[in-house]
Design a protein around this motif. Sequence first.
Motif, short mmCIF file in Angstrom:
data_model
loop_
_atom_site.label_atom_id
_atom_site.label_comp_id
_atom_site.label_asym_id
_atom_site.label_seq_id
_atom_site.Cartn_x
_atom_site.Cartn_y
_atom_site.Cartn_z
N GLY A 1 -50.96 -25.04 50.59
CA GLY A 1 -50.20 -23.78 50.72
C GLY A 1 -50.47 -23.16 51.81
O GLY A 1 -49.68 -21.69 52.04
N VAL A 2 -51.04 -23.50 52.83
CA VAL A 2 -51.45 -22.47 54.28
C VAL A 2 -50.38 -23.28 55.28
O VAL A 2 -50.29 -24.56 55.22
CB VAL A 2 -52.82 -22.78 54.55
N VAL A 3 -50.07 -22.43 56.00
CA VAL A 3 -49.03 -22.87 57.11
C VAL A 3 -49.56 -21.91 58.27
O VAL A 3 -49.64 -20.61 58.06
CB VAL A 3 -47.73 -22.73 56.87
N THR A 4 -49.32 -22.40 59.68
CA THR A 4 -49.61 -21.41 60.71
C THR A 4 -48.14 -21.07 61.31
O THR A 4 -47.05 -21.70 60.68
CB THR A 4 -50.30 -22.22 62.00
N LEU A 5 -48.31 -19.97 62.09
CA LEU A 5 -46.98 -19.43 62.66
C LEU A 5 -46.15 -20.52 63.77
O LEU A 5 -44.86 -20.84 63.62
CB LEU A 5 -47.35 -18.17 63.38
N ALA A 6 -47.01 -21.48 64.13
CA ALA A 6 -46.35 -22.59 64.94
C ALA A 6 -45.73 -23.45 64.21
O ALA A 6 -44.79 -24.06 64.47
CB ALA A 6 -47.73 -23.16 65.95
N GLN A 7 -46.34 -23.82 62.92
CA GLN A 7 -45.69 -24.76 62.21
C GLN A 7 -44.38 -24.18 61.64
O GLN A 7 -43.54 -24.84 61.28
CB GLN A 7 -46.92 -25.14 60.99
N ALA A 8 -44.45 -22.91 61.33
CA ALA A 8 -43.25 -22.19 60.53
C ALA A 8 -42.03 -22.41 61.58
O ALA A 8 -40.88 -22.64 61.24
CB ALA A 8 -43.64 -20.69 60.39
N ARG A 9 -42.45 -22.24 62.81
CA ARG A 9 -41.56 -22.29 63.89
C ARG A 9 -40.79 -23.36 64.06
O ARG A 9 -39.74 -23.82 64.04
CB ARG A 9 -42.04 -21.54 65.29
N ARG A 10 -41.74 -24.57 64.17
CA ARG A 10 -41.31 -25.76 64.02
C ARG A 10 -40.57 -26.26 62.78
O ARG A 10 -39.57 -27.07 62.99
CB ARG A 10 -42.62 -27.08 64.19
N SER A 11 -40.53 -25.69 62.01
CA SER A 11 -39.62 -25.98 60.89
C SER A 11 -38.47 -25.00 60.73
O SER A 11 -37.62 -25.09 59.78
CB SER A 11 -40.60 -25.49 59.44
N GLY A 12 -38.02 -24.13 61.79
CA GLY A 12 -37.07 -23.57 61.90
C GLY A 12 -37.02 -22.24 61.55
O GLY A 12 -35.66 -21.37 61.55
N LEU A 13 -38.11 -21.61 61.22
CA LEU A 13 -38.27 -20.23 60.83
C LEU A 13 -38.37 -19.29 61.95
O LEU A 13 -39.40 -19.52 63.00
CB LEU A 13 -39.33 -19.76 59.93
N SER A 14 -37.79 -18.42 62.26
CA SER A 14 -38.11 -17.22 63.01
C SER A 14 -39.25 -16.44 63.00
O SER A 14 -39.63 -16.27 61.42
CB SER A 14 -36.82 -16.26 63.52
N GLU A 15 -39.82 -15.36 63.77
CA GLU A 15 -40.93 -14.59 63.53
C GLU A 15 -40.19 -13.62 62.43
O GLU A 15 -41.01 -12.98 61.68
CB GLU A 15 -41.29 -13.99 64.79
N ASP A 16 -39.15 -13.23 62.56
CA ASP A 16 -38.43 -12.21 61.49
C ASP A 16 -38.43 -12.97 60.39
O ASP A 16 -38.45 -11.89 59.26
CB ASP A 16 -37.04 -11.77 62.09
N ALA A 17 -38.12 -14.20 60.08
CA ALA A 17 -38.07 -14.68 58.75
C ALA A 17 -39.40 -14.74 58.15
O ALA A 17 -39.40 -14.88 56.83
CB ALA A 17 -37.50 -16.11 58.96
N VAL A 18 -40.42 -14.95 59.01
CA VAL A 18 -42.00 -14.88 58.38
C VAL A 18 -42.09 -13.51 58.26
O VAL A 18 -42.64 -13.57 57.01
CB VAL A 18 -42.66 -15.39 59.71
N ARG A 19 -41.75 -12.65 58.81
CA ARG A 19 -42.15 -11.03 58.32
C ARG A 19 -41.41 -10.82 57.09
O ARG A 19 -42.08 -10.08 56.35
CB ARG A 19 -41.77 -10.07 59.63
N HIS A 20 -40.38 -11.35 57.16
CA HIS A 20 -39.71 -11.24 55.74
C HIS A 20 -40.11 -11.69 54.66
O HIS A 20 -40.35 -10.91 53.50
CB HIS A 20 -38.17 -11.80 55.85
N ARG A 21 -40.75 -12.71 54.48
CA ARG A 21 -41.35 -13.43 53.57
C ARG A 21 -42.66 -12.72 53.19
O ARG A 21 -43.15 -12.52 51.80
CB ARG A 21 -41.96 -14.86 53.97
N ILE A 22 -43.25 -12.21 54.19
CA ILE A 22 -44.35 -11.30 53.90
C ILE A 22 -44.06 -10.02 53.10
O ILE A 22 -44.55 -9.58 52.23
CB ILE A 22 -45.09 -11.02 55.33
N ARG A 23 -43.02 -9.34 53.85
CA ARG A 23 -42.63 -7.97 53.20
C ARG A 23 -42.14 -8.43 51.55
O ARG A 23 -42.24 -7.44 50.56
CB ARG A 23 -41.50 -7.41 53.89
N ALA A 24 -41.56 -9.61 51.33
CA ALA A 24 -41.00 -9.79 50.14
C ALA A 24 -42.19 -10.28 49.08
O ALA A 24 -41.71 -10.37 47.77
CB ALA A 24 -40.07 -10.80 50.25
N GLY A 25 -43.41 -10.40 49.64
CA GLY A 25 -44.51 -11.02 48.90
C GLY A 25 -44.74 -12.31 48.54
O GLY A 25 -45.32 -13.01 47.61
#
Length: 283
Positions: free
Chosen positions: A11-35
Amino acid sequence: MLEDYLRRQDGVVTLAQARRSGLSEDAVRHRIRAGQWRRCGNGVYFADDRPFTSAARIRASVWSRGRLAAASGLAAAWWLGLVSSPPDIVEITVPRNSHGRAAAGTCLRRRDLAEVDVVEHRWLLVTAPALTVIEAAGRNPAIMDTALQHRVELGHLEQAHDRNRGRRGAAASRRLLNAAAGGARSEAERLMLRLLEGAGVTGWQANFAIGGYIVDIAFPAQRVAIEIDGWAFHSDQAAFQNDRVRQNRLALQGWQVLRFTWLDLTQHPERVLAHIRSAVSAR
């Protein structure tokens, strides 16, 4: 791809891996704000739709210290399957020139490791088995005995120790290695004698003859015999069988036999004394 990362990485992922999966930093921040995601460290996140396991805790702690960080000590021992319980504190070894303080629940060791002393296991850098054993054994000496029975060779432990001289706990590791190399039986016998004398236990004799056998220590009046063993990894099947035959024959002659190892005497001396006193007082 993101789900593959999360599934295999607890269940752990890095920012670099999230980017390789097609997520932007904004998308990552959205997931954090949404819990949906929890930030565990610099560029390390946990997907909160699953339990935060010990494996997730250790992985997130190590990855938060950078790409060259490696789990070490008891954390590495658990990750490699050398111990059954995960540690409360995650020990992490980082390069000597790294900066920053240890986060809560972690302990940092700043040391440059040789390439041979680091392995990747389940997508996480950890200290290699030999180095893990000599470091973790400082906290739990039984790890070395167990590892020598099944996982590593004494020579590999010696080499790992020599490559990492000067580290914290090196002196204790050296003593354990010396004991393992010699089987530790003679030292264990001396420890037992000092233990009995120091506790004021009387009525015993060392190297006592019983029906064709010499037992290490005997309480003749109570017919209690004590046998001292070294390290389990030195025992082969023939020695194991001979010990049982010997013990059975002593029992048939009316003797109760107690067996203790070097690890018993060094790690649990009060328990050893309690067992001896209980056996002697009951007969």
